[in-house]
Every structure is written in structure tokens, then in C-alpha cells.
Scaffold this active site. Structure first.
Site, PDB file in Angstrom:
ATOM      1  N   ASP A 210       0.995  -1.189   0.038  1.00 55.90           N
ATOM      2  CA  ASP A 210      -0.069  -0.017   0.090  1.00 55.90           C
ATOM      3  C   ASP A 210       0.752   1.199   0.171  1.00 55.90           C
ATOM      4  OD1 ASP A 210      -2.163  -1.809   0.316  1.00 55.90           O
ATOM      5  OD2 ASP A 210      -2.083  -1.670   2.564  1.00 55.90           O
TER       6      ASP A 210
ATOM      7  N   GLU B 195     -11.006  -1.069  -4.589  1.00 60.78           N
ATOM      8  CA  GLU B 195     -10.370  -0.295  -3.305  1.00 60.78           C
ATOM      9  C   GLU B 195      -9.284   0.534  -3.719  1.00 60.78           C
ATOM     10  OE1 GLU B 195      -9.433  -3.302  -0.793  1.00 60.78           O
ATOM     11  OE2 GLU B 195      -7.550  -4.037  -1.860  1.00 60.78           O
TER      12      GLU B 195
END
Length: 362
Positions: free
Chosen positions: A57, A232
Site C-alpha cells: 500500500d 479499493e
């Protein structure tokens, strides 16, 4: 002495005499010596190879020649700063946030992102109390000029009254003087439907949302539903000709088929109106087994130090079936734009391959 020997001796004497005369004349002159032009050594092209380091991430924000980098840690938020992204692994991170044990934001700290708004720094992140159903988006504020110093103040959760339930991966879109918060959420408060959608709402200020949220996209194509349906990690991207795109991650992150999808905002469109966005029917960045790239996704964007190049940074696994866990690693590569203004990310670059560092790096 033979004739040819006499001739050679005469030639040699003439050469020696000429050299002696030249040396004598030069010693009597006051002219400066002709300078010898220096030759610079060839410039060695700077290169790096993927992966840069372990992690997942990734998020990057540029300001005043410095790149501020964050990634998921799980238990706290660490902040890296560097002037050369290709040397990110040599930077020493600083822990800027450690939650209070037992608090509502004390566990599962995911996907932090840093921004600079109105003279202050903000970090948006996901956290809960350890139970998945409690995951929410939160924000920290720091008024220091340098985000690695000063005090980070907890400004609480970001939510709209109609979507006050499971929410992760918060990010900000700035457009036409307005700011919009984008995040990944599930459909309702029961949390029984694991489908993950992407929502957007207008921001009243950097830590408050206003009005109703709009569901921009939900997993509808097969490539968005590997493992289970997931949209997402929304990230805004503005092209050189000012076209606006939303790049997101699709499918469950634990599968090899985690990939990037794309929404395009029509010219003059309202980002809060779903009909003003066009969704690509195909992924725009996918796995490349021969390059040791499985499940590439959850990206961020940045420009090279000289502003001439656009770069994609993302995470991936280096082998199949490594899942959504600690084996993921951070990679980056340059990308361009197509004739229609949309981004062209190409394919994941092979691990270990030496590629040119961002232009302007020192």
C-alpha cells in the site's frame, strides 16, 4: 662509408639541427603555453531495480523537492522522506503515530496517505479496534513545516451520515478549487456483504465531510471479482492535458489477479455524479508471471525531480500464491499517456532488471 649510409647520416643530422633551433627559439619567447582542453569523464547513467523494499500500500507526496512516503505497517504509521525515490530503501523512517492501546483506532492500521492542505499536513489512514467490522478512515493533522517534526493531532474519523460504516483506503481528489474524499466501503452497516465499493463525498475542510456520498464504482466484471468482489485503493490522476482519472485496485488482494482498473471523468464533469465517470471494461495493469509480478496494485503516483516524467509506485508479490501478507514488496516504473490522454502503464517491469532512475535525480 657507402653512399646510402652517408645519406641517412645527413638526414639524421638535419633533423637534430632543426629540433635544436626550434628549442632555442621557443626558450626565447614569452608566449603562454597553449592550454590543454580537459575531457570530462563520461556520465554514468543512474539505475535501480525492483523491488525497492518490502511492504504494501505505498503512497507518495511531493513538496519542495522532497518525497514523503508511507506504507501499511499495521500497528503504527512510519514516514520516510527522500529526494531520490530510487534510493527510498536507504531512507530512515520516523514513527509519527502510535495509537493508544485499546482505542477505536488502535489496530489494523492500513494504507496511510499524506497531503499538505492550507498550510498544514494531514495523514489519512484506516484503523479499527481489531475486529474487522470496526475498520474506519481517520485523519491526523500537523502544523509543522516539516511533517517529520512537530505534533500530529488526532482529528477523528471521516464519514458521511449515510455511509457511517466499514471504510478503508481514504484518498483526496482536488478539482476546480474543491476537495473530495474517496474511499472503499462495504454496502451497509451489517458488514455481512463483503463486496467492496468506492465512494466519494465533498470535503468541508481537511477533516470533515459534507453532504451525501456517491457510490462511484462496484465490482461488476469478472476481473474485479477474483476471490470476491473488490474495488479499493482509489487514486486520482490528472493527465498533462488536464483530464481526470481515478485508478483503483480490483479483486481480493490475496489473489494473483489483483489488478488496476480505471474511471475517466468527462470534461467539465461533476465528480459527485456517477454518470459523469466512464469505467474501463478491462484492467489497465495486470500480473506478469514472467516478470515475477503477481497481484500488482494499490498504487500511488509521483513525478520525477525535474517534473518531466510520471511514475507509478505499487506493490506486488514476487511469486504465485503468496497472498495478501508480508511477502508483498514495493515497485515503481515510469509511465506515459496515450493519444486520448489516458495513462499507459504498460506491464510490470521484471524484478532485478536495471532501469533508468527518475530524471533529475542526484
Amino acid at each position: 662509408m657507402k653512399k646510402n649510409q652517408i645519406l641517412k647520416s645527413w638526414k639524421l643530422s638535419s633533423v637534430l639541427l632543426a629540433a635544436l633551433v626550434s628549442l632555442t627559439l621557443s626558450c626565447g619567447k614569452s608566449e603562454r603555453a597553449v592550454p590543454v582542453e580537459s575531457i570530462d569523464p563520461p556520465v554514468t547513467a543512474r539505475t535501480f531495480s525492483n523491488p525497492l523494499m518490502n511492504g504494501a500500500d505505498p503512497s507518495v507526496f511531493q513538496k519542495d523537492g522532497v518525497y514523503y512516503y508511507l506504507q501499511t505497517n499495521g500497528s503504527s504509521i512510519n514516514l520516510w522522506s527522500t529526494t531520490s525515490m530510487s534510493k527510498l530503501s536507504t531512507a530512515i523512517p520516523k514513527t509519527v503515530f502510535t495509537p493508544t492501546s485499546g482505542a477505536a483506532n488502535s489496530r489494523n492500521i492500513w494504507a496511510p496517505e499524506i497531503n499538505f492542505f492550507d498550510g498544514k499536513w494531514y495523514i489519512y489512514y484506516t484503523a479499527g479496534n481489531g475486529d474487522d467490522v470496526t475498520q474506519r478512515t481517520w485523519v491526523l493533522e500537523n502544523s509543522s513545516a516539516d511533517p517529520t517534526t512537530g505534533t500530529w493531532v488526532d482529528k477523528g474519523r471521516l464519514f458521511t451520515t449515510d455511509t457511517n460504516f466499514w471504510a478503508i483506503d481514504g484518498s483526496v481528489l482536488e478539482l476546480n478549487g474543491n476537495r473530495y474524499f474517496m474511499w472503499c466501503g462495504r454496502p451497509d452497516v451489517t458488514n455481512t456483504n463483503l463486496t467492496q465499493n468506492i465512494y466519494i463525498a465533498k470535503m468541508a475542510n481537511p477533516y470533515t465531510l459534507t453532504g451525501a456520498a456517491t457510490k462511484l464504482t462496484e465490482p461488476e466484471f469478472a476481473w474485479e471479482r477474483n476471490g470476491f468482489g473488490v474495488n479499493e485503493g482509489p487514486q486520482a490522476l490528472t493527465s498533462p492535458d488536464n483530464k481526470v482519472f481515478l485508478i483503483y485496485s480490483a479483486s481480493y488482494c490475496g489473489t494473483d489477479d489483483y489488478a488496476l482498473g480505471q474511471l475517466s471523468l468527462k470534461t467539465g464533469g461533476d465528480p459527485l455524479v456517477k454518470a459523469d465517470w466512464t469505467k474501463s471494461t478491462q484492467p489497465v495493469f495486470t500480473k506478469q508471471p514472467q516478470s515475477n509480478a503477481f497481484g500488482p496494485g494499490h498504487n500511488s503516483f509521483f513525478k520525477s525531480p525535474d517534473g518531466k516524467e510520471y511514475w507509478l509506485i505499487y506493490h506486488a508479490n514476487s511469486a504465485t500464491n503468496q497472498g495478501c501478507a508480508d511477502r508483498r514488496n514495493i515497485r515503481m516504473q515510469k509511465f506515459t499517456f496515450k493519444a486520448d490522454g489516458s495513462p499507459d502503464f504498460g506491464q510490470p517491469v521484471a524484478t532485478g532488471l536495471q532501469i533508468a532512475s527518475p530524471s533529475g535525480e542526484k
